[in-house]
Write a protein that holds these residues in place. Structure first.
Motif, mmCIF file in Angstrom:
data_model
loop_
_atom_site.group_PDB
_atom_site.id
_atom_site.type_symbol
_atom_site.label_atom_id
_atom_site.label_comp_id
_atom_site.label_asym_id
_atom_site.label_seq_id
_atom_site.Cartn_x
_atom_site.Cartn_y
_atom_site.Cartn_z
ATOM 1 N N ILE A 45 0.874 -1.170 0.000
ATOM 2 C CA ILE A 45 0.000 0.000 0.000
ATOM 3 C C ILE A 45 0.907 1.214 0.000
ATOM 4 O O ILE A 45 1.840 1.296 0.809
ATOM 5 C CB ILE A 45 -0.924 0.017 1.224
ATOM 6 C CG1 ILE A 45 -1.864 -1.191 1.207
ATOM 7 C CG2 ILE A 45 -1.716 1.320 1.289
ATOM 8 C CD1 ILE A 45 -2.672 -1.354 2.484
ATOM 9 N N VAL A 46 0.661 2.139 -0.902
ATOM 10 C CA VAL A 46 1.431 3.378 -0.927
ATOM 11 C C VAL A 46 0.482 4.543 -0.702
ATOM 12 O O VAL A 46 -0.614 4.588 -1.258
ATOM 13 C CB VAL A 46 2.215 3.539 -2.245
ATOM 14 C CG1 VAL A 46 1.312 3.501 -3.462
ATOM 15 C CG2 VAL A 46 3.044 4.813 -2.232
ATOM 16 N N HIS B 148 -6.586 -4.331 4.486
ATOM 17 C CA HIS B 148 -6.456 -4.646 3.060
ATOM 18 C C HIS B 148 -5.055 -5.124 2.663
ATOM 19 O O HIS B 148 -4.806 -5.359 1.480
ATOM 20 C CB HIS B 148 -6.829 -3.414 2.222
ATOM 21 C CG HIS B 148 -8.312 -3.167 2.172
ATOM 22 N ND1 HIS B 148 -9.000 -2.576 3.204
ATOM 23 C CD2 HIS B 148 -9.229 -3.442 1.210
ATOM 24 C CE1 HIS B 148 -10.284 -2.488 2.878
ATOM 25 N NE2 HIS B 148 -10.451 -3.010 1.684
ATOM 26 N N VAL B 149 -4.162 -5.267 3.619
ATOM 27 C CA VAL B 149 -2.798 -5.666 3.277
ATOM 28 C C VAL B 149 -2.613 -7.161 3.512
ATOM 29 O O VAL B 149 -3.227 -7.750 4.412
ATOM 30 C CB VAL B 149 -1.768 -4.850 4.093
ATOM 31 C CG1 VAL B 149 -1.718 -5.315 5.549
ATOM 32 C CG2 VAL B 149 -0.388 -4.899 3.460
ATOM 33 N N ALA B 150 -1.794 -7.787 2.673
ATOM 34 C CA ALA B 150 -1.468 -9.202 2.843
ATOM 35 C C ALA B 150 -0.611 -9.399 4.098
ATOM 36 O O ALA B 150 0.060 -8.466 4.556
ATOM 37 C CB ALA B 150 -0.724 -9.712 1.611
ATOM 38 N N PRO B 151 -0.620 -10.605 4.663
ATOM 39 C CA PRO B 151 0.155 -10.838 5.894
ATOM 40 C C PRO B 151 1.629 -10.464 5.782
ATOM 41 O O PRO B 151 2.224 -9.990 6.746
ATOM 42 C CB PRO B 151 -0.034 -12.342 6.131
ATOM 43 C CG PRO B 151 -1.345 -12.659 5.510
ATOM 44 C CD PRO B 151 -1.431 -11.778 4.290
ATOM 45 N N GLU B 152 2.234 -10.677 4.612
ATOM 46 C CA GLU B 152 3.640 -10.327 4.409
ATOM 47 C C GLU B 152 3.803 -9.000 3.676
ATOM 48 O O GLU B 152 4.914 -8.641 3.265
ATOM 49 C CB GLU B 152 4.343 -11.436 3.632
ATOM 50 C CG GLU B 152 4.330 -12.791 4.325
ATOM 51 C CD GLU B 152 5.001 -12.741 5.694
ATOM 52 O OE1 GLU B 152 6.052 -12.084 5.806
ATOM 53 O OE2 GLU B 152 4.466 -13.352 6.627
ATOM 54 N N GLY B 153 2.703 -8.283 3.491
ATOM 55 C CA GLY B 153 2.756 -7.013 2.768
ATOM 56 C C GLY B 153 3.276 -5.875 3.629
ATOM 57 O O GLY B 153 3.555 -6.040 4.821
ATOM 58 N N ARG B 154 3.400 -4.721 3.004
ATOM 59 C CA ARG B 154 3.864 -3.532 3.727
ATOM 60 C C ARG B 154 3.143 -2.302 3.197
ATOM 61 O O ARG B 154 2.597 -2.303 2.094
ATOM 62 C CB ARG B 154 5.380 -3.361 3.573
ATOM 63 C CG ARG B 154 6.185 -4.360 4.379
ATOM 64 C CD ARG B 154 7.666 -4.224 4.177
ATOM 65 N NE ARG B 154 8.063 -4.709 2.859
ATOM 66 C CZ ARG B 154 9.317 -4.657 2.415
ATOM 67 N NH1 ARG B 154 10.278 -4.135 3.156
ATOM 68 N NH2 ARG B 154 9.619 -5.119 1.212
#
Length: 201
Positions: free
Chosen positions: A117-118, A142-148
């Motif tokens: 997410i930016v 809304h972010v995946a578990p390994e997302g940032r």
């Protein structure tokens, strides 16, 4: 309904504000200015073909570049004038009008979480103070578990950096890296800009 953001109050007071903002960036692009520094940072964090949410996408310059280099981009902004400009100037990503404080992309058939997410362009500083926690929680959802998430905004805009980081922690985010610029300069107590790379916890 959430409290109107500072941005929306500005557009209510000056109906030409959004159109002028769009034209400003169109002019800068015509002049060959580098408008994709934020997108380059996010791209460097991701494998090709990642899913990216451009939160507070404005007229689309960040999300458009990420789409061009091979990512799957959804952009959301509360201002319909900016979203219309994104659709006109940058076809390819999916651009949506929506309030980040009520973000629910499943209602639009978008069910997969995002790898990144930016939120560039001082979006956080334009939020109504009463909606900051809600926005950070909706982004977290809304972010995946390994997302940032990568969130950048300047000082002196009514949202202190320490307060933001406290709010982010309460919303389920932890800092991975704190920078003072989008070109990777370190954050210090004297920095007048924050780029926070956050992970979900």
């Amino acid at each position: 309904m959430p409290e109107p953001s500072t941005w929306m109050r500005m557009t209510q007071e000056d109906p030409e504000h959004s159109a002028a903002y769009v034209q400003r960036f169109r002019t800068l692009a015509e002049q060959g200015m580098d408008l994709v520094g934020e997108a380059r940072l996010v791209d460097a964090m991701l494998p090709r073909g990642s899913r990216v949410l451009d939160a507070g996408c404005g007229p689309g310059r960040v999300g458009a570049h990420l789409h061009e280099v091979g990512h799957h981009v959804v952009g959301v902004d509360v201002d319909p004038v900016l979203v219309a400009a994104a659709e006109e100037d940058h076809p390819g990503p999916r651009w949506l009008v929506g309030d980040l404080a009520e973000l629910d992309l499943t209602a639009h058939g978008i069910t997969e979480p995002f790898d990144a997410i930016v939120s560039a362009g001082n979006v956080m500083a334009f939020l109504a103070p009463s909606t900051r926690d809600a926005v950070l929680r909706r982004l977290r959802a809304h972010v995946a578990p390994e997302g940032r998430a990568v969130i950048g905004f300047g000082a002196g805009r009514g949202y202190e950096f320490d307060e933001f980081l406290t709010d982010a922690g309460a919303a389920g985010w932890a800092p991975d890296v704190l920078l003072s610029t989008w070109d990777l300069r370190p954050f210090t107590p004297e920095s007048d800009f924050l780029v926070a790379v956050l992970r979900p916890v």
